[in-house]
Design a protein around this motif. Structure first.
Motif, mmCIF file in Angstrom:
data_model
loop_
_atom_site.group_PDB
_atom_site.id
_atom_site.type_symbol
_atom_site.label_atom_id
_atom_site.label_comp_id
_atom_site.label_asym_id
_atom_site.label_seq_id
_atom_site.Cartn_x
_atom_site.Cartn_y
_atom_site.Cartn_z
ATOM 1 N N ASP A 208 0.835 -1.211 0.000
ATOM 2 C CA ASP A 208 0.000 0.000 0.000
ATOM 3 C C ASP A 208 0.865 1.255 0.000
ATOM 4 N N GLU A 209 1.929 1.219 0.800
ATOM 5 C CA GLU A 209 2.834 2.373 0.859
ATOM 6 C C GLU A 209 3.508 2.590 -0.499
ATOM 7 N N LYS A 210 3.891 1.478 -1.148
ATOM 8 C CA LYS A 210 4.533 1.560 -2.464
ATOM 9 C C LYS A 210 3.575 2.157 -3.491
ATOM 10 N N LYS A 211 2.322 1.699 -3.482
ATOM 11 C CA LYS A 211 1.329 2.231 -4.426
ATOM 12 C C LYS A 211 1.110 3.721 -4.210
ATOM 13 N N ALA A 212 1.048 4.145 -2.953
ATOM 14 C CA ALA A 212 0.832 5.553 -2.654
ATOM 15 C C ALA A 212 1.980 6.403 -3.180
ATOM 16 N N LEU A 213 3.202 5.894 -2.992
ATOM 17 C CA LEU A 213 4.374 6.617 -3.488
ATOM 18 C C LEU A 213 4.389 6.673 -5.012
ATOM 19 N N GLU A 214 4.035 5.551 -5.657
ATOM 20 C CA GLU A 214 3.986 5.512 -7.127
ATOM 21 C C GLU A 214 2.961 6.500 -7.662
ATOM 22 N N LYS A 215 1.805 6.579 -6.974
ATOM 23 C CA LYS A 215 0.755 7.508 -7.393
ATOM 24 C C LYS A 215 1.242 8.950 -7.282
ATOM 25 N N GLU A 216 1.920 9.215 -6.167
ATOM 26 C CA GLU A 216 2.463 10.552 -5.928
ATOM 27 C C GLU A 216 3.502 10.906 -6.992
ATOM 28 N N LEU A 217 4.371 9.916 -7.317
ATOM 29 C CA LEU A 217 5.411 10.135 -8.316
ATOM 30 C C LEU A 217 4.801 10.352 -9.700
ATOM 31 N N ALA A 218 3.751 9.562 -10.029
ATOM 32 C CA ALA A 218 3.095 9.708 -11.327
ATOM 33 C C ALA A 218 2.482 11.100 -11.473
ATOM 34 N N ALA A 219 1.853 11.575 -10.381
ATOM 35 C CA ALA A 219 1.250 12.914 -10.411
ATOM 36 C C ALA A 219 2.319 13.977 -10.640
ATOM 37 N N GLN A 220 3.471 13.787 -9.965
ATOM 38 C CA GLN A 220 4.571 14.737 -10.117
ATOM 39 C C GLN A 220 5.111 14.719 -11.549
ATOM 40 N N ASN A 221 5.259 13.472 -12.086
ATOM 41 C CA ASN A 221 5.759 13.339 -13.459
ATOM 42 C C ASN A 221 4.807 13.981 -14.466
ATOM 43 N N LEU A 222 3.482 13.774 -14.246
ATOM 44 C CA LEU A 222 2.489 14.348 -15.140
ATOM 45 C C LEU A 222 2.549 15.871 -15.100
ATOM 46 N N GLN A 223 2.749 16.383 -13.874
ATOM 47 C CA GLN A 223 2.879 17.830 -13.716
ATOM 48 C C GLN A 223 4.099 18.337 -14.485
#
Length: 888
Positions: free
Chosen positions: A744-759
């Motif tokens: 769950d922690e890994k997924k949350a970090l990946e989601k955060e990273l994806a949002a940052q990358n998209l930005q």
């Protein structure tokens, strides 16, 4: 176009090279006599191989030595590199047997003369339009360290009147000829012809269609410049002399010169097509399905008849198997599409023999023999074809896949080659389980064919050397692990020896159970038994070597530890079968099995995946029966009817004798007919554990499991793995919960990273949009978005269309050099689609080709992928030019 007959074309070719001091030689047999590397003669150069390899210096012909030769060679290409069989009949230019017109130089003339004479014959003598001809040359290869064939390019310019822009460079795949994995090879130059109408040629440049599988832009002559010998390690070694080897597809050139778009419309095939259509009482050209069948039959009779005339025969091995496949494919088409329910194929030999009596007289000379062989094969196959087609329809009805077992049954019982089953399956849009089929074929083929498959005389290869009588043979392996035996016969089979014994404790592979291994000894010598097969009810043992003196009494001992583990798995299979029926229902029936000392595999009929809960209950039930330590109840020589009355489980489709062996573990739980070896009581199995449950075909599931020592080893591995996991995540009372928390922690970090990358990518897009390039008034936004995958590029494309709704084309790319991939996205505003005719799908298709791939999509947004990330910059650089050319 000329209206020359095929006979005239062939004669003019040979006369042309006769005038240029070539020896005109006869075609070599299509079934090579002295080349064990070839199933069939597949190129004109095969008979000259010793010269190309430097083993012979010149060609000896008619009492003279020659350095030049020409001929028409019968060739067959149906296997390996040149696998054309499945295309035959469906298109206009693939054939199994074809004639190859060719001319050769053995260390004499080279590229200059070969190129000049090819042009002279095609253009000056035969009148082909120069404007329709293209010459391809070798474009070099880094892996082999070979440069572009500039010499050939210059010679095409100096020796012919070809347009320079019609000289095209291609890589090793298209313009480096190799006869096989090893042997003579070299760069080649092919002549292609564009047969399209002037209108079509004006629309699309023929150069773009060369080597692109366009049926109207085709190769007609290949000039091979042989100067290397490919070694077994893949390296290239220069040959002592440079040679020329050319090959012209006779059927293709005849179609071209007779103004036909299909080889089958030339006068080479029309006599056969007319005869087949007449026999079937149909008109060729009126129904495409029937036309395909007629073309298949016309092609295949040529391959079969000439092969038989040249000394090959239909059979189960090597070229014999290929001939049988071709013959049966033709008969099946005749049966299924043209209504031929009686032997018909052999009747076509008359037409063929008469047509080729002057060029290949061997067929007419042996016509009666060829007809008899084909008729015999037809009669044999037709007996089972109807039943086989019925079985095929039965096993394929309503299914997405034909099981490997059914495919094997079609092969083994009804004589269907696997490619015939695949062909019929393809016509119905379903698949065939090839893996399972190949597995069953391997089991069958392990009955070791003799060596020397391609030698001229095989008559003595399989002869048994008899030592003593084996009339009183007995298998004693149900009761004894060793026995005193005598050798009764032996023979050499390939790299190993086969032998029979007066009696044996060795179990022969059957019923899914692997064979025993072990040894024989007379106190001084040892023979290691590596396999045992039951052939014609005889137990045939195999060993890598045999002592010279086999006389006397020997002790035969099986590897008892291995046997014990095998029989644990076999008895466990019976328990699992019974438990599966208990849990899932009486529809469960065995469809295949494999039992060895490491694991068991069991295929059974069931309509859906077995759930984890069901597997757990079945596993628990099997282990319960193991704990009960049920004694084995073995009954031998039971009359089959009595066994049926006992309720013994019988396998569907299996053939049983009058007397059978019945294996029971609790008469209320498991009772089966079985010839395998088993534990004395179920407790010996130890523990049973499933390892996998999968699908093998529509309606057929597979379970795999271990027991005995293999189960003990699996449990220890699992325990060790659990300890390692605990050590990594820290001591824990609930390992599952802790792992889930980490996920769950890994997924949350990946989601955060994806949002940052998209930005970040959004910022990159804004930057690109702030400085568009303008081509003919159109805003072009283009650039690379590092790290973006296809989904991100598509999202950016949609975002860009929202931000710039008019007069804009957006081209974005990214690359993954580690994976060797490149991604492209094109989006186009609606006004440009309507007013300028610019479409994203067309643009991205052109860009995709630049990066070694392709793509497509909607007019407003489309994507492409490629395998050449290093070309992304080049593709982006050409965007403006491509868009400029796309404006309508």
């Amino acid at each position: 176009m000329s209206t020359k007959t095929s006979s005239q074309i062939r004669r003019e070719f040979l006369d042309f090279f006769k005038e240029k001091h070539h020896a005109i030689v006869e075609s070599a047999p299509v079934a090579p006599k002295n080349d064990p590397t070839l199933l069939f003669t597949n190129a004109g150069m095969n008979q000259f191989k010793p010269i190309f390899l430097g083993e012979e210096k010149t060609l000896k012909h008619n009492g003279k030595e020659w350095k030049r030769a020409a001929d028409t060679q019968k060739c067959i290409r149906v296997s390996g590199k040149h696998n054309d069989l499945e295309e035959v009949g469906y298109d206009t230019y693939h054939h199994t047997l074809f004639e190859m017109l060719g001319n050769w130089s053995f260390g004499d003339y080279f590229k200059k003369e070969a190129i000049a004479w090819a042009w002279e014959l095609l253009v000056d003598k035969w009148g082909l339009e120069p404007d329709r001809l293209y010459a391809t040359v070798f474009g070099g290869d880094e892996e082999d360290g070979l440069p572009v064939d500039e010499e050939a390019i210059e010679l095409w310019k100096s020796e012919t009147s070809i347009k320079p822009e019609h000289i095209l460079k291609f890589g090793r795949k298209d313009n480096f000829w190799e006869m096989g994995e090893t042997g003579p090879c070299g760069p080649c130059s092919e002549v292609h012809i564009d047969l399209r109408s002037d209108e079509e040629r004006a629309k699309v440049d023929g150069a773009a269609l060369v080597n692109a599988d366009d049926p109207q832009v085709m190769e007609i002559w290949n000039l091979v410049f042989i100067q290397f010998n490919r070694q077994t390690d893949g390296s290239l070694k220069s040959l002592p002399d440079k040679h020329v080897d050319t090959g012209m597809g006779f059927e293709r050139v005849c179609a071209v010169m007779q103004g036909k778009t299909s080889n089958y419309d030339s006068d080479i095939f029309t006599p056969l097509l007319n005869e087949i259509a007449s026999m079937a009482k149909v008109t060729y050209g009126s129904d495409e399905t029937q036309d395909i069948a007629i073309r298949v039959i016309a092609d295949h009779i040529r391959a079969v008849a000439f092969s038989i005339a040249d000394g090959a025969s239909p059979g189960n091995d090597g070229r014999g198997y290929v001939i049988r496949r071709i013959l049966r494919r033709a008969i099946r088409y005749g049966w299924d599409k043209l209504g031929f329910k009686e032997p018909f194929f052999h009747k076509l030999v008359d037409v063929l023999a008469e047509q080729f009596k002057d060029v290949f007289p061997e067929l007419k000379a042996q016509k009666e023999y060829v007809v008899n062989v084909i008729r015999s094969e037809e009669q044999s196959f037709l007996k089972t074809l109807g039943q086989g087609i019925e079985l095929f329809n039965e096993v394929s009805k309503g299914k997405k896949q034909i099981s490997g077992d059914d495919a094997f049954k079609l092969h083994d019982t009804y004589g269907f080659p696997i490619d015939l089953t695949q062909l019929m399956a393809r016509e119905q849009g379903i698949e065939v389980d090839e893996d399972r089929f190949n597995e069953l074929m391997k089991e069958q083929k392990d009955r070791a064919r003799a060596a020397g498959k391609f030698s001229v005389d095989q008559s003595k290869v399989n002869e048994w050397v008899t030592l003593t009588s084996s009339a009183d043979f007995e298998f004693v392996g149900y009761d004894d692990a060793s026995a005193n035996v005598e050798f009764t016969a032996y023979r050499k089979e390939g790299d190993r020896f086969a032998f029979t014994l007066s009696q044996t404790p060795f179990y022969a592979e059957s019923g899914g159970q692997v064979a025993d291994t072990g040894l024989l000894t007379n106190g001084e010598e040892y023979v290691h038994v590596t396999d045992v097969q039951k052939i014609n009810e005889e137990y045939v043992h195999y060993s890598e070597s045999l002592p010279k003196d086999l006389k006397g009494t020997w002790e035969a001992r099986i590897d008892l530890d291995r046997r014990i583990e095998i029989q644990k798995h076999h008895s466990a299979t019976h328990l699992a079968h019974a438990a599966l029926r208990e849990e899932l229902g009486d529809h469960v029936a065995q469809k295949g099995s494999l039992v060895d000392d490491h694991h068991l595999r069991f295929d059974f009929s069931h309509f859906e995946a077995v759930s984890e809960e069901e597997l757990s209950r079945i596993e628990q039930r099997v282990n319960q029966k193991i704990q009960e330590n049920i004694p084995l109840d073995e009954q031998r020589n039971v009359p089959i009817e009595e066994a049926k009355e006992m309720g013994a489980m019988m396998l569907f489709g299996e053939k049983y004798g009058d007397r059978v062996r019945v294996i029971t573990f609790d008469e209320d739980f498991s009772r089966e007919l079985c010839g395998g070896t088993h534990v004395k009581a179920t407790g010996e199995i130890g523990y049973f554990r499933f390892t996998q449950e999968t699908s093998v075909a529509a309606g057929v599931r597979r379970i795999e499991a271990v027991c005995g020592k293999a189960a003990d080893q699996l449990l220890r591995q699992e325990h060790g793995l659990l300890k390692e996991i605990k050590a990594v995540i820290g001591q824990s009372n609930d390992v599952t919960a802790d792992i889930k928390k980490l996920q769950d922690e890994k997924k949350a970090l990946e989601k955060e990273l994806a949002a940052q990358n998209l930005q970040n990518t959004g910022a990159l897009l804004n930057d690109l949009m702030s400085k568009p390039q303008v081509v003919e008034g159109i805003n072009i936004i283009k650039g690379e978005i590092p790290g973006a995958d296809m989904d991100v590029l598509k999202q950016l494309g949609y975002d860009a269309l929202e931000k710039a709704s008019l007069n804009t084309v957006v081209v974005l790319g990214s690359k993954d050099e580690a994976e060797g991939k490149v991604y492209l996205m094109v989006s186009v505003t609606e006004d440009l689609i309507k007013e300028k005719g610019i479409k994203a799908g067309a643009l991205v298709g052109q860009l995709g080709r630049l990066v070694g791939g392709g793509g497509g999509g909607q007019p407003n947004l489309a994507t492409a992928g490629g395998r050449q990330p290093e070309k992304l910059e080049e593709a982006l650089a050409k965007v403006n030019e491509i868009i400029g050319n796309s404006i309508q």
